[in-house]
Design a protein around this motif. Structure first.
Motif, PDB file in Angstrom:
ATOM      1  N   SER A  57       0.832  -1.199   0.000  1.00  0.00           N
ATOM      2  CA  SER A  57       0.000   0.000   0.000  1.00  0.00           C
ATOM      3  C   SER A  57       0.864   1.244   0.000  1.00  0.00           C
ATOM      4  O   SER A  57       2.062   1.209   0.242  1.00  0.00           O
ATOM      5  N   GLY A  58       0.219   2.346  -0.264  1.00  0.00           N
ATOM      6  CA  GLY A  58       0.905   3.633  -0.292  1.00  0.00           C
ATOM      7  C   GLY A  58       0.129   4.596  -1.155  1.00  0.00           C
ATOM      8  O   GLY A  58      -0.760   4.208  -1.914  1.00  0.00           O
ATOM      9  N   ASP A  59       0.448   5.859  -1.050  1.00  0.00           N
ATOM     10  CA  ASP A  59      -0.233   6.875  -1.843  1.00  0.00           C
ATOM     11  C   ASP A  59      -0.006   6.625  -3.328  1.00  0.00           C
ATOM     12  O   ASP A  59       1.127   6.493  -3.791  1.00  0.00           O
ATOM     13  N   ASN A  60      -1.112   6.579  -4.063  1.00  0.00           N
ATOM     14  CA  ASN A  60      -1.088   6.433  -5.522  1.00  0.00           C
ATOM     15  C   ASN A  60      -0.388   5.154  -5.970  1.00  0.00           C
ATOM     16  O   ASN A  60       0.269   5.129  -7.021  1.00  0.00           O
ATOM     17  N   ILE A  61      -0.532   4.086  -5.186  1.00  0.00           N
ATOM     18  CA  ILE A  61      -0.021   2.756  -5.552  1.00  0.00           C
ATOM     19  C   ILE A  61      -1.209   1.816  -5.714  1.00  0.00           C
ATOM     20  O   ILE A  61      -2.064   1.735  -4.827  1.00  0.00           O
ATOM     21  N   GLU A  62      -1.280   1.131  -6.843  1.00  0.00           N
ATOM     22  CA  GLU A  62      -2.344   0.171  -7.088  1.00  0.00           C
ATOM     23  C   GLU A  62      -1.734  -1.219  -7.254  1.00  0.00           C
ATOM     24  O   GLU A  62      -0.883  -1.428  -8.121  1.00  0.00           O
ATOM     25  N   GLN A  63      -2.147  -2.151  -6.412  1.00  0.00           N
ATOM     26  CA  GLN A  63      -1.671  -3.532  -6.467  1.00  0.00           C
ATOM     27  C   GLN A  63      -2.809  -4.422  -6.967  1.00  0.00           C
ATOM     28  O   GLN A  63      -3.883  -4.452  -6.387  1.00  0.00           O
ATOM     29  N   TYR A  64      -2.565  -5.144  -8.059  1.00  0.00           N
ATOM     30  CA  TYR A  64      -3.567  -6.036  -8.631  1.00  0.00           C
ATOM     31  C   TYR A  64      -3.124  -7.482  -8.400  1.00  0.00           C
ATOM     32  O   TYR A  64      -2.082  -7.917  -8.898  1.00  0.00           O
ATOM     33  N   ILE A  65      -3.917  -8.201  -7.609  1.00  0.00           N
ATOM     34  CA  ILE A  65      -3.592  -9.589  -7.270  1.00  0.00           C
ATOM     35  C   ILE A  65      -4.111 -10.520  -8.359  1.00  0.00           C
ATOM     36  O   ILE A  65      -5.288 -10.484  -8.729  1.00  0.00           O
ATOM     37  N   MET A  66      -3.229 -11.375  -8.826  1.00  0.00           N
ATOM     38  CA  MET A  66      -3.551 -12.332  -9.881  1.00  0.00           C
ATOM     39  C   MET A  66      -3.616 -13.742  -9.294  1.00  0.00           C
ATOM     40  O   MET A  66      -3.135 -13.980  -8.177  1.00  0.00           O
TER      41      MET A  66
END
Length: 343
Positions: A139-148
């Protein structure tokens, strides 16, 4: 003097002909034009129009041209107009570029990368495609993590990450890279904005070990492809095309670069990444983009590469076995209709 024009997939006409008696076959596939004056004949030829009668979005027609004892053939290219794709580029680098990466079992390296990016670009958007076996929240500001789903692979992750980019450009980085104080994305953007025909710009990779620079070598290749009746031959050659980018003596046209590049989002989406290639895959993207992507590599810009650490579980996926290598080659030969391939 008599001129005959004949086509296969459309009709011909002379627009606003001064004397209709000089033209025979208006709005048909065969048109004849007569005149006693060469100047007048050329004027009539300049008014000839072609209208396709078969709907295609990308094709051509062959025109048979006859004048006295002279014959010639030429093509008419038929293209359906495309709709422009525009991006709101804003006023700063954050609205122009998104940073994209793919991670798998390397959260330690990923966090080093993220921290290094934030030191130089505290607000730029970062997209992470993650197919780790047991995903950890990033996580973090303006971070997008997409789980596959687990272990879907390198190219599937690239497709996912790039599919979520909303800016004109994206910067691709591996998860074990590290931004340096001199890593300036603006240098990429200046080149891309100055040359709208470019699709991919790459720079040097500087490797680090024990805190010191090991190398700053440029990784680039050209591709030589020869078509054949029973499959083509493809050769990867270390080197570059002969001419530099105009006004940039340190930038040269190539076909393949390393995994650190700025790219036009819409251009890369048109090529895509083959999700059948799960583990070791790189050259294959540029092969798919041959003739579609204009690529340059430039000197005097740099990014760090973290020191490699042995990771048993990661390496067991990363290192190809003989069966996986043979399967990839078989897929490659079939998909690209090859009979020979030389790296």
């Amino acid at each position: 003097m008599l001129v005959t024009l004949k086509v296969d997939g459309g009709v011909l006409a002379v627009k606003d002909a001064p004397d209709e008696k000089q033209v025979n076959g208006q709005d048909t596939s065969e048109l004849t034009i007569t005149s006693t004056s060469l100047t007048q004949l050329n004027n009539l030829l300049s008014r000839v129009t072609y209208t396709s009668t078969i709907y295609r979005i990308r094709t051509s027609d062959l025109v048979h041209f006859t004048f006295e004892n002279n014959k010639a053939l030429f093509h008419i290219i038929i293209r359906r107009p495309t709709v422009p794709v525009l991006y709101n580029t804003g006023n700063d680098i954050n609205s122009l570029v998104t940073i994209a990466t793919k991670t798998f079992l390397r959260y330690k390296q990923l966090h080093v990368l993220l921290n290094s990016i934030r030191r130089v670009y505290p607000k730029i958007k970062i997209i992470i495609a993650d197919d780790s076996l047991e995903p950890e929240n990033v996580s973090g500001d303006n971070i997008e993590q997409y789980i596959m789903p687990p272990a879907q692979g390198w190219f599937a992750g690239r497709n996912l990450a790039v599919s979520q980019v909303t800016t004109k450009y994206f910067l691709w980085v591996d998860d074990d890279f590290e931004f340096l104080s001199e890593t300036r994305i603006e240098s990429f953007v200046e080149i891309m904005e100055a040359f709208p025909e470019l699709d991919v710009v790459n720079i040097d990779i500087v490797s680090y070990a024990l805190g010191g620079v090991v190398s700053g070598d440029q990784f680039y290749y050209t591709l030589e492809y020869v078509e054949g009746d029973e499959g083509g031959c493809l050769k990867r050659i270390k080197g570059r095309h002969h001419n530099p980018l105009p006004g940039h003596d340190g930038c040269f046209f190539v076909d393949i670069v390393v995994n650190f590049f700025l790219a036009r989002t819409d251009a890369v989406r048109r090529v895509g990444f083959d999700p059948s290639l799960k583990r070791v895959a790189h050259t294959e993207f540029f092969i798919d983009g041959l003739g579609q992507l204009l690529v340059v590599t430039c000197k005097d810009l740099s990014i760090g590469h973290q020191t490699h650490e042995e990771q048993t579980q990661y390496d067991s996926y990363r290192n190809q076995g003989k069966d996986e290598e043979e399967r990839k080659l078989a897929h490659h030969f079939f998909k690209n209709y090859l009979k020979c391939l030389k790296y």
